[in-house]
Design a protein around this motif. Structure first.
Motif, PDB file in Angstrom:
ATOM      1  N   HIS A 185      17.002  59.818 -11.572  1.00 14.49           N
ATOM      2  CA  HIS A 185      16.172  58.616 -11.593  1.00 14.49           C
ATOM      3  C   HIS A 185      15.041  58.598 -12.203  1.00 14.49           C
ATOM      4  CE1 HIS A 185      18.285  56.175  -8.139  1.00 14.49           C
ATOM      5  NE2 HIS A 185      18.591  57.495  -7.899  1.00 14.49           N
ATOM      6  N   GLU A 198      11.691  57.583 -10.974  1.00 12.28           N
ATOM      7  CA  GLU A 198      10.640  57.768  -9.932  1.00 12.28           C
ATOM      8  C   GLU A 198      11.237  58.676  -8.941  1.00 12.28           C
ATOM      9  OE1 GLU A 198       8.122  56.192 -10.727  1.00 12.28           O
ATOM     10  OE2 GLU A 198       8.637  55.142 -12.323  1.00 12.28           O
ATOM     11  N   ALA A 240      13.871  63.716  -9.954  1.00 14.61           N
ATOM     12  CA  ALA A 240      13.315  62.519 -10.679  1.00 14.61           C
ATOM     13  C   ALA A 240      12.619  62.951 -12.144  1.00 14.61           C
ATOM     14  CB  ALA A 240      12.574  61.864  -9.806  1.00 14.61           C
ATOM     15  N   ARG A 261      10.138  62.135 -13.426  1.00 17.67           N
ATOM     16  CA  ARG A 261       8.645  62.256 -13.436  1.00 17.67           C
ATOM     17  C   ARG A 261       8.221  63.806 -12.781  1.00 17.67           C
ATOM     18  NH1 ARG A 261       6.062  58.036 -15.087  1.00 17.67           N
ATOM     19  NH2 ARG A 261       6.936  55.992 -14.379  1.00 17.67           N
ATOM     20  N   ALA A 279       3.985  60.484 -10.924  1.00 16.23           N
ATOM     21  CA  ALA A 279       3.961  59.412  -9.952  1.00 16.23           C
ATOM     22  C   ALA A 279       2.538  59.084  -9.372  1.00 16.23           C
ATOM     23  CB  ALA A 279       4.964  59.451  -8.920  1.00 16.23           C
TER      24      ALA A 279
END
Ligand code: HEC
Length: 128
Positions: free
Chosen positions: A43, A45, A60, A62, A127
């Motif tokens: 993903h 995020e 993730a 990020r 994030a």
């Protein structure tokens, strides 16, 4: 080049910032990631769950950016990992993901594309 071509180029260049270059880049990179199967395991995020509510299969993106941004050679090293797969005996994301290792993606993506995608991943902001 005809004068008409030249003025067309001038118009294109002049309008580029108005399109928002990053957004165009995002669309192209997301399409590449989806088309190459990356998003079955990753993903963008943090916090998203994997199958059965477990931790996501892969980290993730990020979080990947936060971890490697600014470290020398990261783009080349990560591109190699994407192409040839990660080492299950020295997981970089142990305990944080449910996947044991990343399989090689060389059947799914060209190295130059993977490099471009990794460069884009490394530019993702943390994030909020
Ligand atoms: C089958 C699942 C799967 C697919 C498909 C997959 N990944 Fe991964 N990916 C993982 C797992 C699991 C890890 C964590 C490896 C580890 O712990 O060292 C990972 C790690 C990574 C990392 C960090 C590597 C490191 O050394 O920290 C990057 C960057 C990455 N993947 C990018 C991609 C890209 C780009 C694609 C698509 C071309 C992709 N992944 C496809 C499962 C996958």
């Amino acid at each position: 080049m005809t004068p008409r071509t030249i003025s067309l180029i001038a118009i294109t260049v002049a309008t580029l910032p108005a399109w928002g270059a990053p957004a165009a880049d995002d669309t192209a990179m997301l399409r590449l990631a989806n088309g190459s199967g990356c998003m079955t395991c990753h993903h963008i995020e943090p916090g998203a769950k994997g199958p059965d509510g477990l931790a996501p299969i892969g980290p993730a993106w990020r979080d990947v950016a936060t971890r490697y941004r600014g470290s020398p050679g990261a783009a080349d090293q990560l591109t190699r990992t994407v192409m040839t797969g990660s080492n299950p005996y020295s997981s970089h994301w142990k305990g944080k993901v449910s996947g044991l290792a990343m399989p090689p993606n060389e059947v799914a993506i060209k190295e130059a594309d993977a490099h471009q995608l990794v460069e884009w991943i490394l530019k993702l902001e943390a994030a909020k």
